[in-house]
Design an enzyme around this catalytic site. Structure first.
Site, PDB file in Angstrom:
ATOM      1  N   SER A 144       0.715  -1.296   0.133  1.00 24.30           N
ATOM      2  CA  SER A 144       0.178   0.022   0.075  1.00 24.30           C
ATOM      3  C   SER A 144       0.822   1.086  -0.068  1.00 24.30           C
ATOM      4  CB  SER A 144      -0.902   0.048   1.284  1.00 24.30           C
ATOM      5  OG  SER A 144      -1.642   1.307   1.390  1.00 24.30           O
ATOM      6  N   TYR A 157      -2.120  -0.229  10.675  1.00 29.83           N
ATOM      7  CA  TYR A 157      -2.320  -0.743   9.026  1.00 29.83           C
ATOM      8  C   TYR A 157      -0.897  -0.248   8.456  1.00 29.83           C
ATOM      9  CZ  TYR A 157      -3.699  -1.144   4.423  1.00 29.83           C
ATOM     10  OH  TYR A 157      -3.880  -1.589   3.027  1.00 29.83           O
TER      11      TYR A 157
END
Length: 264
Positions: A144, A157
């Site tokens: 990501s 995250y």
């Protein structure tokens, strides 16, 4: 279309929805045989039926929780028994929950690391020696942009995705002499059901909806890069440019971008 994967065996975790599902469709269009893995086997059965009704590829499905090591070992043993070979592994399974660090529930933290990091490493370990022996193969890790530039309410995250990038960068060097490729995919926000869990309030999606990537476009880029020596796929380009700028001038970016970062 990617002619390099025609007749090759492509394994995709988290294949029941989102970019996992779209990668399966795009890979099938290119003539690849597919091994689709996810916890929700009923979704995989629907996808298998869809693919087999349109393409002549072989499609195998297995229920898999990547965070359960024994489950991973059993499923990959079954894959090798039925498919014989794994040419491409796409580690796509993962999830996130956006919450400030002091409010994050410990169970959620453990689960994110178990799936996003340990699960990815576990699946990768299942194919490394196989690919080394064949002196070919491709491991694609879905990371990501959060692994490059962390923002408020994504501390846990982002930490998992930083870990994925670190693991991938080391693995790439380890496997380079065997002709095995390692690619990280670093997308920004994608219009999938990821945010049903990650953004329970819906505020973040409302703020960035016009910038969200289409899952089929991300999948198209990933499938096109399969079995090529591609280091990273970064989407969208302007967001990746921001992460590069952040690496060079972190204080400036954190100061100037503070208000935008808090839109979660």
């Amino acid at each position: 279309m990617n002619p390099r994967i025609h007749g090759k065996n492509v394994v995709i975790t988290g294949a029941s929805s989102g970019i996992g599902e779209q990668m399966a469709i795009k890979a099938a269009e290119s003539g690849a045989n597919l091994v689709l893995l996810a916890r929700r086997v009923e979704k995989l059965e629907e996808l298998k039926s869809f693919l087999e009704s349109r393409y002549s590829n072989k499609v195998w499905i297995h229920s898999l929780d990547v965070s359960e090591r024994e489950n991973v070992e059993a499923v990959f043993s079954a894959i090798f028994a039925e498919a014989g070979k794994i040419d491409v592994l796409v580690n796509n399974a993962g999830f996130g929950i956006f919450e400030e660090a002091h409010l994050a529930k410990w169970g959620d933290i453990e689960r994110m690391f178990a799936v996003n990091v340990l699960g990815l490493i576990s699946c990768t370990q299942m194919v490394i020696e196989h690919m080394q022996k064949n002196r070919s193969g491709h491991i694609v890790n879905i990371a990501s942009q959060a692994g490059k530039i962390a923002t408020p309410k994504s501390s846990i995250y982002a930490a998992t995705k930083h870990a994925v990038l670190g693991f991938s960068n080391s693995l790439r060097m380890e496997l380079s002499t065997y002709g095995v490729f390692v690619t990280t995919v670093n997308p920004g926000p994608i219009a999938t059901n990821f945010f049903e869990i990650a953004d329970r309030s819906g505020t973040y999606v409302q703020n960035i909806q016009r910038f969200m990537l289409k899952p089929e476009k991300v999948a198209e880029k990933v499938v096109a890069a399969m079995l090529t020596n591609t280091r990273e796929i970064n989407l969208p380009r302007w967001m990746n440019a921001g992460s590069v700028f952040y690496t060079l001038f972190p204080r400036l970016v954190e100061k100037v971008g503070k208000n935008a970062f808090f839109k979660k």
